[in-house]
Design a protein around this motif. Sequence first.
Motif, PDB file in Angstrom:
ATOM      1  N   PHE A   1       0.859  -1.187   0.000  1.00 42.17           N
ATOM      2  CA  PHE A   1       0.000   0.000   0.000  1.00 42.17           C
ATOM      3  C   PHE A   1       0.891   1.232   0.000  1.00 42.17           C
ATOM      4  O   PHE A   1       0.975   1.998   0.964  1.00 42.17           O
ATOM      5  N   GLN A   2       1.614   1.400  -1.109  1.00 39.01           N
ATOM      6  CA  GLN A   2       2.602   2.463  -1.204  1.00 39.01           C
ATOM      7  C   GLN A   2       2.664   2.995  -2.625  1.00 39.01           C
ATOM      8  O   GLN A   2       2.300   2.314  -3.581  1.00 39.01           O
ATOM      9  N   LYS A   3       3.191   4.195  -2.745  1.00 38.51           N
ATOM     10  CA  LYS A   3       3.535   4.743  -4.045  1.00 38.51           C
ATOM     11  C   LYS A   3       4.932   4.259  -4.415  1.00 38.51           C
ATOM     12  O   LYS A   3       5.753   3.951  -3.539  1.00 38.51           O
ATOM     13  N   LEU A   4       5.213   4.213  -5.703  1.00 44.24           N
ATOM     14  CA  LEU A   4       6.523   3.767  -6.168  1.00 44.24           C
ATOM     15  C   LEU A   4       7.633   4.613  -5.564  1.00 44.24           C
ATOM     16  O   LEU A   4       8.695   4.104  -5.199  1.00 44.24           O
ATOM     17  N   GLU A   5       7.385   5.921  -5.446  1.00 39.96           N
ATOM     18  CA  GLU A   5       8.396   6.821  -4.917  1.00 39.96           C
ATOM     19  C   GLU A   5       8.810   6.455  -3.484  1.00 39.96           C
ATOM     20  O   GLU A   5       9.928   6.765  -3.055  1.00 39.96           O
ATOM     21  N   ASP A   6       7.920   5.779  -2.736  1.00 37.43           N
ATOM     22  CA  ASP A   6       8.181   5.455  -1.331  1.00 37.43           C
ATOM     23  C   ASP A   6       8.624   4.011  -1.122  1.00 37.43           C
ATOM     24  O   ASP A   6       9.027   3.641  -0.017  1.00 37.43           O
ATOM     25  N   LEU A   7       8.546   3.187  -2.157  1.00 37.83           N
ATOM     26  CA  LEU A   7       8.865   1.764  -2.019  1.00 37.83           C
ATOM     27  C   LEU A   7      10.365   1.560  -1.848  1.00 37.83           C
ATOM     28  O   LEU A   7      11.168   2.205  -2.522  1.00 37.83           O
ATOM     29  N   GLN A   8      10.727   0.634  -0.959  1.00 42.54           N
ATOM     30  CA  GLN A   8      12.124   0.279  -0.746  1.00 42.54           C
ATOM     31  C   GLN A   8      12.271  -1.242  -0.889  1.00 42.54           C
ATOM     32  O   GLN A   8      11.596  -1.996  -0.208  1.00 42.54           O
ATOM     33  N   LEU A   9      13.158  -1.669  -1.771  1.00 37.00           N
ATOM     34  CA  LEU A   9      13.439  -3.090  -1.968  1.00 37.00           C
ATOM     35  C   LEU A   9      14.945  -3.324  -1.914  1.00 37.00           C
ATOM     36  O   LEU A   9      15.739  -2.391  -2.060  1.00 37.00           O
ATOM     37  N   LYS A  10      15.336  -4.584  -1.758  1.00 37.89           N
ATOM     38  CA  LYS A  10      16.754  -4.929  -1.723  1.00 37.89           C
ATOM     39  C   LYS A  10      17.354  -4.836  -3.133  1.00 37.89           C
ATOM     40  O   LYS A  10      16.681  -5.111  -4.117  1.00 37.89           O
ATOM     41  N   PRO A  11      18.609  -4.467  -3.241  1.00 40.69           N
ATOM     42  CA  PRO A  11      19.267  -4.440  -4.556  1.00 40.69           C
ATOM     43  C   PRO A  11      19.342  -5.835  -5.176  1.00 40.69           C
ATOM     44  O   PRO A  11      19.415  -6.842  -4.463  1.00 40.69           O
ATOM     45  N   GLU A  12      19.295  -5.878  -6.493  1.00 39.18           N
ATOM     46  CA  GLU A  12      19.476  -7.101  -7.269  1.00 39.18           C
ATOM     47  C   GLU A  12      18.534  -8.226  -6.811  1.00 39.18           C
ATOM     48  O   GLU A  12      18.931  -9.372  -6.661  1.00 39.18           O
ATOM     49  N   LEU A  13      17.270  -7.876  -6.642  1.00 38.78           N
ATOM     50  CA  LEU A  13      16.242  -8.818  -6.200  1.00 38.78           C
ATOM     51  C   LEU A  13      15.298  -9.229  -7.325  1.00 38.78           C
ATOM     52  O   LEU A  13      14.870 -10.381  -7.412  1.00 38.78           O
ATOM     53  N   ILE A  14      14.967  -8.292  -8.226  1.00 43.62           N
ATOM     54  CA  ILE A  14      13.865  -8.453  -9.164  1.00 43.62           C
ATOM     55  C   ILE A  14      14.340  -8.959 -10.531  1.00 43.62           C
ATOM     56  O   ILE A  14      15.306  -8.461 -11.095  1.00 43.62           O
ATOM     57  N   ASP A  15      13.609  -9.960 -11.066  1.00 42.25           N
ATOM     58  CA  ASP A  15      13.879 -10.482 -12.411  1.00 42.25           C
ATOM     59  C   ASP A  15      13.082  -9.750 -13.485  1.00 42.25           C
ATOM     60  O   ASP A  15      13.541  -9.626 -14.621  1.00 42.25           O
ATOM     61  N   LEU A  16      11.864  -9.321 -13.129  1.00 37.84           N
ATOM     62  CA  LEU A  16      10.935  -8.797 -14.129  1.00 37.84           C
ATOM     63  C   LEU A  16      10.064  -7.706 -13.517  1.00 37.84           C
ATOM     64  O   LEU A  16       9.531  -7.877 -12.418  1.00 37.84           O
ATOM     65  N   VAL A  17       9.924  -6.605 -14.242  1.00 37.44           N
ATOM     66  CA  VAL A  17       9.047  -5.516 -13.811  1.00 37.44           C
ATOM     67  C   VAL A  17       7.958  -5.315 -14.849  1.00 37.44           C
ATOM     68  O   VAL A  17       8.237  -5.156 -16.041  1.00 37.44           O
ATOM     69  N   TYR A  18       6.701  -5.365 -14.394  1.00 38.64           N
ATOM     70  CA  TYR A  18       5.565  -4.963 -15.219  1.00 38.64           C
ATOM     71  C   TYR A  18       5.305  -3.495 -14.903  1.00 38.64           C
ATOM     72  O   TYR A  18       4.792  -3.167 -13.825  1.00 38.64           O
ATOM     73  N   PHE A  19       5.647  -2.594 -15.814  1.00 40.49           N
ATOM     74  CA  PHE A  19       5.400  -1.176 -15.549  1.00 40.49           C
ATOM     75  C   PHE A  19       4.083  -0.802 -16.215  1.00 40.49           C
ATOM     76  O   PHE A  19       4.018  -0.475 -17.393  1.00 40.49           O
ATOM     77  N   ASP A  20       3.021  -0.852 -15.413  1.00 42.59           N
ATOM     78  CA  ASP A  20       1.655  -0.694 -15.927  1.00 42.59           C
ATOM     79  C   ASP A  20       0.949   0.475 -15.252  1.00 42.59           C
ATOM     80  O   ASP A  20      -0.238   0.390 -14.914  1.00 42.59           O
ATOM     81  N   ALA A  21       1.695   1.547 -15.057  1.00 42.66           N
ATOM     82  CA  ALA A  21       1.115   2.759 -14.460  1.00 42.66           C
ATOM     83  C   ALA A  21       0.249   3.483 -15.489  1.00 42.66           C
ATOM     84  O   ALA A  21       0.306   3.208 -16.686  1.00 42.66           O
ATOM     85  N   PHE A  22      -0.566   4.422 -15.006  1.00 42.45           N
ATOM     86  CA  PHE A  22      -1.303   5.284 -15.918  1.00 42.45           C
ATOM     87  C   PHE A  22      -0.323   6.043 -16.810  1.00 42.45           C
ATOM     88  O   PHE A  22       0.843   6.224 -16.470  1.00 42.45           O
ATOM     89  N   ALA A  23      -0.801   6.524 -17.934  1.00 40.80           N
ATOM     90  CA  ALA A  23       0.042   7.179 -18.934  1.00 40.80           C
ATOM     91  C   ALA A  23       0.832   8.341 -18.338  1.00 40.80           C
ATOM     92  O   ALA A  23       0.393   8.981 -17.367  1.00 40.80           O
ATOM     93  N   PRO A  24       2.017   8.635 -18.906  1.00 40.11           N
ATOM     94  CA  PRO A  24       2.837   9.738 -18.393  1.00 40.11           C
ATOM     95  C   PRO A  24       2.103  11.072 -18.337  1.00 40.11           C
ATOM     96  O   PRO A  24       2.375  11.890 -17.453  1.00 40.11           O
ATOM     97  N   SER A  25       1.167  11.287 -19.236  1.00 34.82           N
ATOM     98  CA  SER A  25       0.413  12.546 -19.227  1.00 34.82           C
ATOM     99  C   SER A  25      -0.556  12.617 -18.056  1.00 34.82           C
ATOM    100  O   SER A  25      -1.006  13.705 -17.675  1.00 34.82           O
ATOM    101  N   LYS A  26      -0.890  11.466 -17.470  1.00 34.99           N
ATOM    102  CA  LYS A  26      -1.852  11.418 -16.366  1.00 34.99           C
ATOM    103  C   LYS A  26      -1.173  11.348 -15.003  1.00 34.99           C
ATOM    104  O   LYS A  26      -1.654  11.935 -14.027  1.00 34.99           O
ATOM    105  N   GLN A  27      -0.085  10.614 -14.900  1.00 34.97           N
ATOM    106  CA  GLN A  27       0.662  10.498 -13.647  1.00 34.97           C
ATOM    107  C   GLN A  27       2.150  10.678 -13.928  1.00 34.97           C
ATOM    108  O   GLN A  27       2.934   9.726 -13.837  1.00 34.97           O
TER     109      GLN A  27
END
Length: 222
Positions: A137-163
Amino acid sequence: MQSKIEIIKTEDGSHSLYIPDMKETYHSTHGALRESEYVFIKNGLDLIKTSNEINILEVGFGTGLNTFLTFLESEKKALKIYYQTIEPYPLEENIFSALNYPDIIAPDKSRYFYDFHKAPFGEKVQFSEEFVFQKHFQKLEDLQLKPELIDLVYFDAFAPSKQPELWELGNFEKIFKWMKSEGVIVSYCASGQFKRNLKSAGFFVETLPGPPGKKEMTRGGK
């Protein structure tokens, strides 16, 4: 977040959501299901080659369609997946319970779709032997994860003109640090500034043919 959300039917028969205040939809009107399958499964998940657990980060959870499709892939292909997603503006039950994805994709697995929406924030939930799910329950700007953890990111945010704040360079620099070597980021978006930000963050960037109704999409690699 918004005063009103409307359920609409897209060209492939699957639902999406429309936000009148933003004049924005959650998925492509040319086919919500087709878009998610093409962008995130075919050009994302299907490329990840690892005998270990696949770590996925989704920005953001929204209707839960990407999560549901990924869960079904994990069941079908016996993929061990740890799936994290962020959603600071979760849908109310009267909205997500009316979406037709379970009925048209996998009626026998429908309970999982609703349980993803109802899962408590911040907790790791074991949905199957292969699939572990965690909602933030966080915004991306506030999320903290460990380095070199993620294999795949689905970047499915609203369009750049909207957010626009979600598409700033700093967020992609964070994501780059979180990702493993040879990690992949995929998005329906193909804007020039998005691709420049990915490159500035360190990603190798590919412009791919888009899903039905869209000329192009973007994939980045570490």
